[in-house]
Design an enzyme around this catalytic site. Sequence first.
Site, PDB file in Angstrom:
ATOM      1  N   THR A 115      -0.852  -0.507  -4.664  1.00 28.42           N
ATOM      2  CA  THR A 115      -1.812   0.650  -4.812  1.00 28.42           C
ATOM      3  C   THR A 115      -1.156   1.678  -5.401  1.00 28.42           C
ATOM      4  O   THR A 115      -0.138   1.990  -5.100  1.00 28.42           O
ATOM      5  CB  THR A 115      -2.401   1.023  -3.570  1.00 28.42           C
ATOM      6  OG1 THR A 115      -1.294   1.528  -2.406  1.00 28.42           O
ATOM      7  CG2 THR A 115      -2.998  -0.232  -2.712  1.00 28.42           C
ATOM      8  N   ASP A 148       0.690  -1.061  -0.007  1.00 30.34           N
ATOM      9  CA  ASP A 148      -0.087  -0.086  -0.114  1.00 30.34           C
ATOM     10  C   ASP A 148       0.931   1.231   0.077  1.00 30.34           C
ATOM     11  O   ASP A 148       1.205   1.812   1.160  1.00 30.34           O
ATOM     12  CB  ASP A 148      -0.911   0.067   1.079  1.00 30.34           C
ATOM     13  CG  ASP A 148      -2.019   0.957   1.130  1.00 30.34           C
ATOM     14  OD1 ASP A 148      -1.823   1.726   0.329  1.00 30.34           O
ATOM     15  OD2 ASP A 148      -2.917   1.091   1.962  1.00 30.34           O
ATOM     16  N   ALA A 149       1.255   1.761  -1.078  1.00 29.52           N
ATOM     17  CA  ALA A 149       2.268   2.514  -1.307  1.00 29.52           C
ATOM     18  C   ALA A 149       1.575   3.810  -2.198  1.00 29.52           C
ATOM     19  O   ALA A 149       2.219   4.943  -2.027  1.00 29.52           O
ATOM     20  CB  ALA A 149       3.521   2.422  -2.059  1.00 29.52           C
ATOM     21  N   LYS A 150       0.418   3.963  -2.546  1.00 30.84           N
ATOM     22  CA  LYS A 150      -0.223   4.742  -3.450  1.00 30.84           C
ATOM     23  C   LYS A 150       0.480   5.524  -4.217  1.00 30.84           C
ATOM     24  O   LYS A 150       0.545   6.803  -4.274  1.00 30.84           O
ATOM     25  CB  LYS A 150      -1.106   5.620  -2.369  1.00 30.84           C
ATOM     26  CG  LYS A 150      -2.131   4.737  -1.721  1.00 30.84           C
ATOM     27  CD  LYS A 150      -3.044   5.605  -0.835  1.00 30.84           C
ATOM     28  CE  LYS A 150      -3.888   4.921  -0.100  1.00 30.84           C
ATOM     29  NZ  LYS A 150      -3.327   3.793   0.999  1.00 30.84           N
ATOM     30  N   ARG A 151       1.522   4.841  -4.999  1.00 23.45           N
ATOM     31  CA  ARG A 151       2.375   5.506  -6.069  1.00 23.45           C
ATOM     32  C   ARG A 151       1.662   6.153  -7.392  1.00 23.45           C
ATOM     33  O   ARG A 151       0.636   5.453  -7.782  1.00 23.45           O
ATOM     34  CB  ARG A 151       3.513   4.908  -6.484  1.00 23.45           C
ATOM     35  CG  ARG A 151       4.523   4.391  -5.297  1.00 23.45           C
ATOM     36  CD  ARG A 151       5.045   5.583  -4.821  1.00 23.45           C
ATOM     37  NE  ARG A 151       6.171   5.255  -3.641  1.00 23.45           N
ATOM     38  CZ  ARG A 151       6.150   5.220  -2.531  1.00 23.45           C
ATOM     39  NH1 ARG A 151       5.049   5.796  -1.709  1.00 23.45           N
ATOM     40  NH2 ARG A 151       7.117   5.027  -1.714  1.00 23.45           N
TER      41      ARG A 151
END
Length: 321
Positions: A136, A106-109
């Site tokens: 993510t 879950d890094a939302k890059r």
Amino acid sequence: MTGTPTAGPAGSRAPFGARLAAAMAEHGPLCAGIDPHPGLLDTWGLSDDADGLRTFALTVVDALGGRVAALKPQSALFERHGSKGVAVLEEVIAAAREAGTLTIVDAKRGDIGSTMAGYAQAYLADGSPLAGDALTVSPFLGPGSLTPAVELALATGRGLFVLCLTSNPEGHEVQHARSAGGESVAAQVARFAAELNAAELGAVELGAVDLEAPGSEASESAADWGSGGFGSIGLVVGATIGDAARTAGVDLAAVRGPLLAPGVGAQGAGAEELAAVFGDARSQVLASSSRGVLAAGPDVAALRTAAKTAADEARGALATR
């Protein structure tokens, strides 16, 4: 992971969508977060440093590995400890892989061009210690900006979860904004995922992607999902957003991919709320629970009981009626 197909586009693993479907069928629709907040570290009697972080995170993997559909380490809470924290994240990904459990980093890059390509190499390339099974990502620089991540994920049998409809109050202003043609940003994101999944699933149906190569054990459930409508490009959709999908013109079922959903069960959304949010797409929902499970630690048996309870609650709340 028992019964999970392993062959894929590069000959090493099946598509992420098929592998996740098999894991959900075996363990229930629960993704357990690994979110080492300072408060949780303190509650567990651990120091707020890399040593405490490592004990916390690996205890969760030890307790839940092989028992939940997926584990989701929150990258930011590892990164806050600097290079030592990132090294722990690498250990967690490796330990989950050893336990046969899928990881969603879950890094939302989200970025453009060579920068997005760099993020893709870090989190999706074979051989990278930060590469789990899915990542993510944020599409709000334009869904097309995610192309490097999409291409690498699909080439390596990995997946993406693209932010679409989140529960934070400010999210509505961006996600429900509409183009000159009247399509909301969220609907554009969902259409982007749906088109990619349609192409991937078409390749499965044509036999271009092998779910059961020699030496693998492709489960019937995974093969059914792979040929019947579960692609590797998922969306992040909050379980407490009410009728936001409908008002934004988003057809979640048409995405034919997994829907990562924070807020299911004890976190606030029950059967009635989930029917309003997801409708006919409830079978695609992977419920995400972090603090609700982690609060039971550090006792391993208590963590396992909490995760089973959360999975049972999610299964019951998501059951179509």
